[in-house]
Design an enzyme around this catalytic site. Structure first.
Site, PDB file in Angstrom:
ATOM      1  N   ASP A 257     -17.346  -0.538   7.409  1.00  0.00           N
ATOM      2  CA  ASP A 257     -18.719  -0.045   7.320  1.00  0.00           C
ATOM      3  C   ASP A 257     -18.743   1.396   7.808  1.00  0.00           C
ATOM      4  O   ASP A 257     -17.689   1.953   8.145  1.00  0.00           O
ATOM      5  CB  ASP A 257     -19.654  -0.922   8.165  1.00  0.00           C
ATOM      6  CG  ASP A 257     -19.384  -0.822   9.657  1.00  0.00           C
ATOM      7  OD1 ASP A 257     -18.451  -0.085  10.062  1.00  0.00           O
ATOM      8  OD2 ASP A 257     -20.095  -1.469  10.432  1.00  0.00           O
TER       9      ASP A 257
ATOM     10  N   ASP B  74     -20.727   3.817  10.684  1.00  0.00           N
ATOM     11  CA  ASP B  74     -21.604   3.710  11.858  1.00  0.00           C
ATOM     12  C   ASP B  74     -22.149   5.085  12.234  1.00  0.00           C
ATOM     13  O   ASP B  74     -21.398   6.066  12.237  1.00  0.00           O
ATOM     14  CB  ASP B  74     -20.817   3.146  13.051  1.00  0.00           C
ATOM     15  CG  ASP B  74     -20.087   1.863  12.699  1.00  0.00           C
ATOM     16  OD1 ASP B  74     -20.744   0.829  12.584  1.00  0.00           O
ATOM     17  OD2 ASP B  74     -18.849   1.907  12.500  1.00  0.00           O
TER      18      ASP B  74
ATOM     19  N   ASP C 271     -24.357   0.918   9.773  1.00  0.00           N
ATOM     20  CA  ASP C 271     -25.063   0.619  11.025  1.00  0.00           C
ATOM     21  C   ASP C 271     -25.632   1.916  11.557  1.00  0.00           C
ATOM     22  O   ASP C 271     -24.910   2.921  11.648  1.00  0.00           O
ATOM     23  CB  ASP C 271     -24.111   0.022  12.075  1.00  0.00           C
ATOM     24  CG  ASP C 271     -23.724  -1.412  11.758  1.00  0.00           C
ATOM     25  OD1 ASP C 271     -24.399  -2.038  10.921  1.00  0.00           O
ATOM     26  OD2 ASP C 271     -22.734  -1.897  12.339  1.00  0.00           O
TER      27      ASP C 271
END
Ligand code: DCP
Ligand code: MG
Length: 375
Positions: free
Chosen positions: A207, A209, A299
């Site tokens: 992902d 962040d 995120d």
């Protein structure tokens, strides 16, 4: 063992360090294998072995060169008997029977598959396994399973978000989010965190962040929600789970490492268009896929500026580095460190920090660059 056998006998009995074995192992291979054993221990709720394998993997990762023979691992710290046994098997036979046993275990395979879905943790995975489910298709076909919103998004975008995110994709997302935040608040500050900040030799991540703050205390309030709205207006917000801040600064830093911090944050799935990528890299897609976009997990955490340095340090990783730093603070310095604060237990006061360098200085440590936080 075949043709390697005589060479191995010589090696085992004669040498400790100089090695005649033809098997050349990259440390990545070893650490991947140890990570799998750690994951298996996690599924079995064996915290001790899980940590031991992760710690051993960290030690191997930090070595300047690949391990080629048993002698090379003899004096290394944090290598327990199970790790050594696995390494021995790999060095002698070129494979580990213990690892192969885990890899072929039906429960391990199912739990690994289920937890690869965004929003599915080991407990849910175990529940599904106990119901006799073995594939994602079976889960989706099971009428009695109620997926929550996050899991539904996890299944919907499964193919995309289980694909690695490249550095170029992370860079493109950074531009999009930075532009969005600046459109709302021109002086907002956005930092890339996680694996893409520290690099740590990683070209890919699962992902991307980010950490968001404002130079003036309190001005960050409401900013994240406005960023989310703007991303939605741009048509790139595929999924969002927002959590408000529950930070309570009267509480001492948490001793529980795995506990999530209390900052306001959102777990997103964003739509990244081919056209948003610079020329240095295309989208990570399956070969032959004609769609001009992919979904990416992001995120985004928002902090007040006086907590920013702690959050930046905590979200940069690696996890093992964070764990060890907190342990060092506690055991060696009598201090408590978490993503929110650093507390000196002897002096009974919170230590302020405006940069990561300040935190290292409070701990009496030399500053360590993000790319060196490889543990
Ligand atoms: N982190 C942590 N403790 C956790 C979860 C995360 O300290 N329980 C910190 C360290 C991680 C960072 O947050 O490096 C980002 O978490 P990720 O799960 O996104 O991990 P990475 O970005 O390091 O790797 P990747 O996203 O490629 O899996
Ligand atoms: Mg990450």
């Amino acid at each position: 063992v075949g043709g390697h056998f005589p060479a191995i006998c010589v090696c085992l009995h004669v040498c400790t360090c100089v090695c005649a074995i033809e098997i050349i192992l990259e440390n990545n291979l070893n650490t991947d294998v140890l990570e799998e054993l750690a994951e298996n221990s996690e599924f079995n709720e064996s915290k001790g072995p899980c940590l031991a394998f992760r710690r051993a993997a960290s030690v191997l990762k930090s070595l300047p060169s690949a391990v080629h023979c048993l002698g090379a691992i003899q004096g290394l710290p944090c290598l327990g008997e199970h790790t050594k046994a696995v390494m021995e098997e790999i060095l002698i036979f070129g494979r580990s029977f213990k690892v192969e046993e885990v890899q072929s275990d039906e429960r391990y395979q199912a739990l690994k598959l289920f937890t690869s879905v965004f929003g599915v943790g080991p407990k849910t995975a175990e529940k599904w396994y106990r119901r006799g489910l073995r594939s994602l298709k079976e889960i989706l076909a099971e009428p009695n399973i109620q997926l929550n919103r996050m899991q539904r998004a996890g299944f919907l975008y499964y193919r995309d978000i289980s694909k690695a995110v490249s550095k170029a994709e992370a860079k493109a997302l950074r531009s999009i989010i930075e532009e969005t935040a600046h459109w709302i608040a021109p002086d907002s500050i956005l930092a890339l965190t996680g694996g893409f900040r520290s690099h740590r030799g990683k070209e890919y991540g699962h992902d991307v962040d980010f950490l968001l703050t404002m130079p003036e205390m309190g001005k960050e309030e409401g900013l994240l929600l406005r960023v989310i709205d703007r991303l939605r207006d741009q048509g790139i917000l595929l999924y969002c789970e927002h959590q408000g801040s529950t930070v309570d600064m009267s509480k001492l830093p948490s001793r529980r490492f795995e506990a999530m911090d209390h900052f306001e944050k959102c777990f997103l799935i964003l739509r990244l268009e081919e056209g948003q990528m610079e020329r240095d890299g295309g989208l990570q897609k399956d070969p032959g896929e004609s769609r001009g976009w992919r979904a990416v997990r992001v995120d985004l955490v928002a902090t007040p500026v006086d907590r920013y340095a702690f959050a930046l340090l905590g979200w940069t990783g690696s996890r093992q580095f964070e764990r060890d730093l907190r342990r060092f603070a506690r055991k060696e310095r009598g201090m408590c460190l978490d993503n929110h604060a650093l507390y000196d237990k002897t002096k009974k006061l919170f230590l302020p920090a405006t940069s990561e360098e300040d935190i290292f200085a409070h701990l009496g440590l030399e500053y360590v660059e993000p790319w060196q936080r490889n543990a």
